[in-house]
Design a protein around this motif. Structure first.
Motif, PDB file in Angstrom:
ATOM      1  N   GLY A 173       0.970  -0.984  -0.091  1.00  0.00           N
ATOM      2  CA  GLY A 173      -0.182   0.174   0.458  1.00  0.00           C
ATOM      3  C   GLY A 173       0.716   1.664  -0.151  1.00  0.00           C
ATOM      4  O   GLY A 173       0.637   2.144   0.107  1.00  0.00           O
ATOM      5  N   TYR A 174       1.919   1.358  -0.326  1.00  0.00           N
ATOM      6  CA  TYR A 174       3.183   2.439   0.173  1.00  0.00           C
ATOM      7  C   TYR A 174       3.479   2.731  -1.895  1.00  0.00           C
ATOM      8  O   TYR A 174       3.641   1.660  -2.261  1.00  0.00           O
ATOM      9  CB  TYR A 174       4.601   1.854   0.770  1.00  0.00           C
ATOM     10  CG  TYR A 174       4.256   1.858   1.825  1.00  0.00           C
ATOM     11  CD1 TYR A 174       4.463   3.460   2.731  1.00  0.00           C
ATOM     12  CD2 TYR A 174       3.744   0.763   2.447  1.00  0.00           C
ATOM     13  CE1 TYR A 174       4.068   3.162   4.237  1.00  0.00           C
ATOM     14  CE2 TYR A 174       4.089   0.537   3.685  1.00  0.00           C
ATOM     15  CZ  TYR A 174       3.892   2.469   4.426  1.00  0.00           C
ATOM     16  OH  TYR A 174       4.054   1.904   6.233  1.00  0.00           O
ATOM     17  N   GLU A 178       7.377   6.701  -0.892  1.00  0.00           N
ATOM     18  CA  GLU A 178       7.715   6.331   0.206  1.00  0.00           C
ATOM     19  C   GLU A 178       8.570   5.813   1.044  1.00  0.00           C
ATOM     20  O   GLU A 178       9.248   5.571   1.792  1.00  0.00           O
ATOM     21  CB  GLU A 178       5.772   5.584   0.590  1.00  0.00           C
ATOM     22  CG  GLU A 178       4.995   7.372   0.016  1.00  0.00           C
ATOM     23  CD  GLU A 178       3.099   7.112   0.695  1.00  0.00           C
ATOM     24  OE1 GLU A 178       3.090   6.994   1.242  1.00  0.00           O
ATOM     25  OE2 GLU A 178       2.362   5.754   0.330  1.00  0.00           O
ATOM     26  N   ARG A 221       3.989  -5.834   7.519  1.00  0.00           N
ATOM     27  CA  ARG A 221       2.288  -4.761   8.086  1.00  0.00           C
ATOM     28  C   ARG A 221       2.647  -4.176   6.858  1.00  0.00           C
ATOM     29  O   ARG A 221       3.007  -3.545   6.264  1.00  0.00           O
ATOM     30  CB  ARG A 221       3.236  -4.171   8.999  1.00  0.00           C
ATOM     31  CG  ARG A 221       2.121  -2.998   9.455  1.00  0.00           C
ATOM     32  CD  ARG A 221       3.075  -2.804  10.957  1.00  0.00           C
ATOM     33  NE  ARG A 221       3.892  -1.714  10.786  1.00  0.00           N
ATOM     34  CZ  ARG A 221       4.642  -1.010  11.698  1.00  0.00           C
ATOM     35  NH1 ARG A 221       3.931  -1.130  12.966  1.00  0.00           N
ATOM     36  NH2 ARG A 221       6.004  -0.495  11.070  1.00  0.00           N
ATOM     37  N   ARG A 222       1.417  -3.934   6.221  1.00  0.00           N
ATOM     38  CA  ARG A 222       0.444  -3.673   5.641  1.00  0.00           C
ATOM     39  C   ARG A 222       0.859  -1.403   5.557  1.00  0.00           C
ATOM     40  O   ARG A 222       0.943  -0.887   7.039  1.00  0.00           O
ATOM     41  CB  ARG A 222      -0.330  -3.369   5.062  1.00  0.00           C
ATOM     42  CG  ARG A 222      -0.823  -4.446   4.021  1.00  0.00           C
ATOM     43  CD  ARG A 222      -2.170  -4.598   3.580  1.00  0.00           C
ATOM     44  NE  ARG A 222      -2.104  -5.711   2.651  1.00  0.00           N
ATOM     45  CZ  ARG A 222      -2.677  -7.460   3.258  1.00  0.00           C
ATOM     46  NH1 ARG A 222      -2.924  -7.188   4.638  1.00  0.00           N
ATOM     47  NH2 ARG A 222      -2.615  -8.093   2.651  1.00  0.00           N
ATOM     48  N   LYS A 223       0.975  -0.502   5.198  1.00  0.00           N
ATOM     49  CA  LYS A 223       0.171   1.096   4.899  1.00  0.00           C
ATOM     50  C   LYS A 223      -0.315   1.011   6.345  1.00  0.00           C
ATOM     51  O   LYS A 223       0.009   2.167   7.097  1.00  0.00           O
ATOM     52  CB  LYS A 223       0.715   1.919   3.905  1.00  0.00           C
ATOM     53  CG  LYS A 223       0.581   3.274   3.928  1.00  0.00           C
ATOM     54  CD  LYS A 223       0.862   3.846   3.262  1.00  0.00           C
ATOM     55  CE  LYS A 223       0.789   5.170   2.867  1.00  0.00           C
ATOM     56  NZ  LYS A 223       0.506   6.278   1.875  1.00  0.00           N
ATOM     57  N   ASP A 224      -1.639   0.464   6.544  1.00  0.00           N
ATOM     58  CA  ASP A 224      -2.813   1.123   6.516  1.00  0.00           C
ATOM     59  C   ASP A 224      -2.600   0.279   8.129  1.00  0.00           C
ATOM     60  O   ASP A 224      -3.461   0.294   9.201  1.00  0.00           O
ATOM     61  CB  ASP A 224      -4.270   0.673   6.200  1.00  0.00           C
ATOM     62  CG  ASP A 224      -4.259  -0.569   5.704  1.00  0.00           C
ATOM     63  OD1 ASP A 224      -2.715  -2.250   5.425  1.00  0.00           O
ATOM     64  OD2 ASP A 224      -5.209  -1.484   5.451  1.00  0.00           O
ATOM     65  N   GLY A 225      -1.750  -0.423   8.792  1.00  0.00           N
ATOM     66  CA  GLY A 225      -1.249  -1.039   9.618  1.00  0.00           C
ATOM     67  C   GLY A 225      -1.728  -2.654   9.996  1.00  0.00           C
ATOM     68  O   GLY A 225      -1.731  -3.423  10.906  1.00  0.00           O
ATOM     69  N   THR A 226      -2.419  -2.479   8.897  1.00  0.00           N
ATOM     70  CA  THR A 226      -3.183  -4.532   8.799  1.00  0.00           C
ATOM     71  C   THR A 226      -1.686  -5.318   8.770  1.00  0.00           C
ATOM     72  O   THR A 226      -1.030  -5.303   8.158  1.00  0.00           O
ATOM     73  CB  THR A 226      -4.169  -4.805   7.742  1.00  0.00           C
ATOM     74  OG1 THR A 226      -4.380  -4.509   6.382  1.00  0.00           O
ATOM     75  CG2 THR A 226      -5.395  -4.017   7.705  1.00  0.00           C
ATOM     76  N   GLU A 227      -1.830  -6.509   9.496  1.00  0.00           N
ATOM     77  CA  GLU A 227      -1.162  -7.644   9.293  1.00  0.00           C
ATOM     78  C   GLU A 227      -1.010  -9.063   8.486  1.00  0.00           C
ATOM     79  O   GLU A 227      -2.318  -8.767   8.627  1.00  0.00           O
ATOM     80  CB  GLU A 227      -0.361  -8.047  10.628  1.00  0.00           C
ATOM     81  CG  GLU A 227       0.222  -6.406  11.516  1.00  0.00           C
ATOM     82  CD  GLU A 227       0.685  -7.385  12.806  1.00  0.00           C
ATOM     83  OE1 GLU A 227       0.404  -8.424  12.569  1.00  0.00           O
ATOM     84  OE2 GLU A 227       1.068  -6.493  13.653  1.00  0.00           O
TER      85      GLU A 227
END
Length: 645
Positions: A173-174, A178, A221-227
């Motif tokens: 998601g980056y 970034e 871990r994704r940019k939105d914090g989900t693992e």
């Protein structure tokens, strides 16, 4: 305290590394000390290749600065891409002196270039034509990188991301901007970041291509914090004098979901299997119990009907005699069916034990043929024995007879009047005898031949047009043959008869790794007791009946242990003990003396490892064997068998 030049240069490199514009630093000794990621992408050289070395292209930075009288003047370098279309890129460098540490800072920007050979720009100091390294190869690499189905990143020694593909952007998601120059820790959950730093340091000390976290569950871990769960493969990639690490990252969320479904299904299947096994066990126990309950009154009916038929209490008229014969015959038939059910329930419950012995099968064959003769004679069927004796086998005599009875009675049932039934021997390997029961009966259709050995299954009617029995006979035969270590098969053609062939061992089957005990004992009952003690544990028991035979067999067999009685014909146990300890091939074999005499100290002094008094206890014998030959009798395996450690 002022920072050292090396430390300041390192800080400059760290600060400039992720900057969007290409930045190059050169110290007073004309050695490159800053080369950021944007410079790598534009010019093609990696920081590992150029840091600590002179500029990889010809540019006299010091002379250019000294000759420049107008601020903002630039030097333009034309870089040849070395590609097949001979294309060029035009890079404009702006150079400024650097105070601390002393040297110069170059910033670069790509300028458009006209087709054909580039010409000097009038506003610039000079033009250089320099071939850039590996441009076409790197272009191809970039294409392959972007076409890869998995996320791919490249990390330098400081843990910074210096390369990534489009799948990485989509997966995490980056954007590319970034992530470039950022620490790889941005992609790792906080709970694992501390451990990851230690693992990364360990990998740098011994880099090699391998999976990351073998045997562990890895999470990203994704940019939105989900693992999400991942699998990662690491590979070191040489870059100049150092190397970087390429990580191939695969999202295994769907795989983990599938694995969890399979695991849940396996648990459910295991539970169902246990339920089925329990139901089968209860069924077998019920059948065994009911069979015993039914046999008791049947024996009474059979016995009293026989007494009535004999006229013990007075003569019967013809009608009464006929009635009694019907009662007696049907009671015998019912008893036969109950015996089949009882046998099958014992086999399925694992409670049927074979009493194996060596005997001539020809005697049992003749007995079975004699028993079936009245049934065959009633249909004018010729029954013949085509075997030629003697035919030694190692089997349970009673169960071997049961196998023959079932096969012969089936052959007679399914053979028309004036047909033929026979038993013969077929060619087979030396360690087995193959018996074949054939007939000229109604035969079995090809599609039914696989089902003839199923329980409660009858694939056809007898020659009288009715179904007889329970359909258990062949199922019992198959299980009994397999319990002996043999095989059974059927060959048949509809309307032309059938042939059932089965194998029985000639001698006792011995596993290559089966532990062996030689028992030197003259009493038959004591030898039989030893067999019954040890064979259930998977131990091969060999026998010797006197002192001379005991020494000879010990030297021939070299068993894992020897049990020795002191009172023997043809010599004493003392002489056996002495002789066995003198021969090199038997000197190391553990000898356990088993005797009624109280001579423990003398036996141990002459080389016995243990002394057991009669009457012998099984537990004491097994304990001694395991103590003195643990590699052969070391631990109890499945169903009480002894398996080597």
């Amino acid at each position: 305290m002022a920072p050292t030049r090396e430390l300041t240069a390192e800080l400059l490199q760290t600060t400039a590394f992720g900057a969007p514009e290409p930045i190059i630093g050169i110290c007073a000794e004309h050695i490159v000390d800053v080369w950021n990621l944007a410079a790598e992408r534009l010019l093609g050289w990696t920081s590992e290749e150029v840091l600590g070395s002179p500029l990889p292209f010809d540019l006299d930075v010091e002379r250019f600065v000294q000759d420049s009288t107008q601020p903002g003047r630039a030097v333009v370098c034309i870089f040849d891409s070395a590609s097949e279309d001979s294309s060029f890129i035009r890079v404009e460098f702006r150079i400024a002196a650097r105070a601390q540490p002393a040297g110069w800072t170059l910033t670069a920007i790509e300028k458009p270039v006209e087709s054909g050979q580039p010409q000097p720009d009038a506003e610039t100091k000079e033009t250089k034509v320099i071939a850039r390294p590996r441009e076409s190869a790197e272009g191809r690499f970039r294409e392959l990188l972007e076409a890869a189905p998995d996320a791919i990143i490249e990390v330098d020694r400081q843990g910074r991301i210096v390369l990534l593909n489009a799948v990485t952007e989509k997966l995490f998601g980056y954007s590319r901007e970034e992530l470039l120059g950022q620490s790889v820790d941005a992609l790792i959950p906080d709970a694992a970041s501390g451990r990851h730093a230690a693992h990364r340091a360990s990998y740098w000390s011994k880099p090699q291509t391998r999976p990351m976290g073998h045997g562990l569950t890895l999470v990203a871990r994704r940019k939105d914090g989900t693992e999400f769960p991942v699998e990662i493969s690491l590979s070191p990639v040489k870059a100049g004098k150092s190397f970087r690490v390429t990580a191939i990252i695969r999202d295994v969320t769907m795989q983990r979901v599938a694995e969890e479904k399979i695991r849940a299904a396996n648990i459910q299947l295991e539970q169902r299997n246990r339920e089925v096994e329990r139901a089968n066990r209860l069924k077998s126990e019920f059948l065994a119990s009911m069979s015993h309950e039914l046999r008791t009154p049947l024996h009474t009916i059979i016995g009293f009907s026989e007494l009535l038929a004999e006229g013990v209490e007075g003569p019967l008229n013809d009608k009464q005699s006929r009635f009694v014969r019907h009662v007696h015959q049907d009671a015998l038939h019912l008893l036969e069916l109950i015996n089949d059910v009882l046998d099958l329930s014992k086999i399925e419950a694992g409670r049927l034990e074979l009493q194996l012995e060596a005997f001539d099968s020809l005697d049992v064959i003749n007995d079975a043929l004699g028993a079936i003769h009245p049934m065959a004679e009633a249909k004018q069927i010729v029954v013949s024995n085509r075997t030629k004796g003697p035919l030694p086998v190692f089997a349970d005599r009673v169960r071997f007879r049961e196998i023959l009875n079932n096969l012969l009675s089936n052959a007679v049932k399914f053979t028309p009047e004036k047909g033929t039934v026979w038993i013969e021997r077929e060619p087979a390997p030396e360690d087995v005898v193959c018996f074949s029961v054939g007939d000229t009966g109604i035969g079995i259709a090809p599609e039914d031949q696989d089902a003839v050995f199923d329980t409660f299954r009858q694939v056809g009617s007898t020659t009288r047009g009715v179904r007889e029995g329970t359909g258990l006979g062949l199922a019992i035969v198959k299980r009994l043959v397999e319990m002996h270590g043999g095989e059974i098969r059927v060959e048949s053609e509809k309307g032309k008869g059938s042939r059932f062939s089965f194998t029985i061992p000639v001698t006792r089957a011995v596993k290559a790794d089966q532990p062996m005990v030689l028992t030197i004992e003259d009493e038959p009952s004591a030898r039989e007791l030893m067999q019954n003690y040890l064979q259930p544990f998977g131990i091969r028991v060999e026998m010797a009946r006197n002192a001379r035979e005991g020494v000879a067999r010990a030297r021939e067999l070299r068993p894992d242990a020897i049990t020795l009685d002191l009172l023997l014909p043809g010599g004493t146990g003392w002489s056996v003990l002495r002789d066995l300890r003198q021969w090199p091939e038997t000197a190391g074999i553990p000898i356990v003396v088993i005797s009624v005499l109280d001579e423990e100290q003398a036996a141990l002094a002459q080389g016995a490892v243990a002394y057991l008094r009669k009457p012998l206890k099984k537990e004491a014998l097994i304990r001694v064997l395991r103590e003195h030959a643990p590699e052969r009798f070391g631990k109890a395996g499945a169903r009480g068998e002894v398996s080597p450690v």
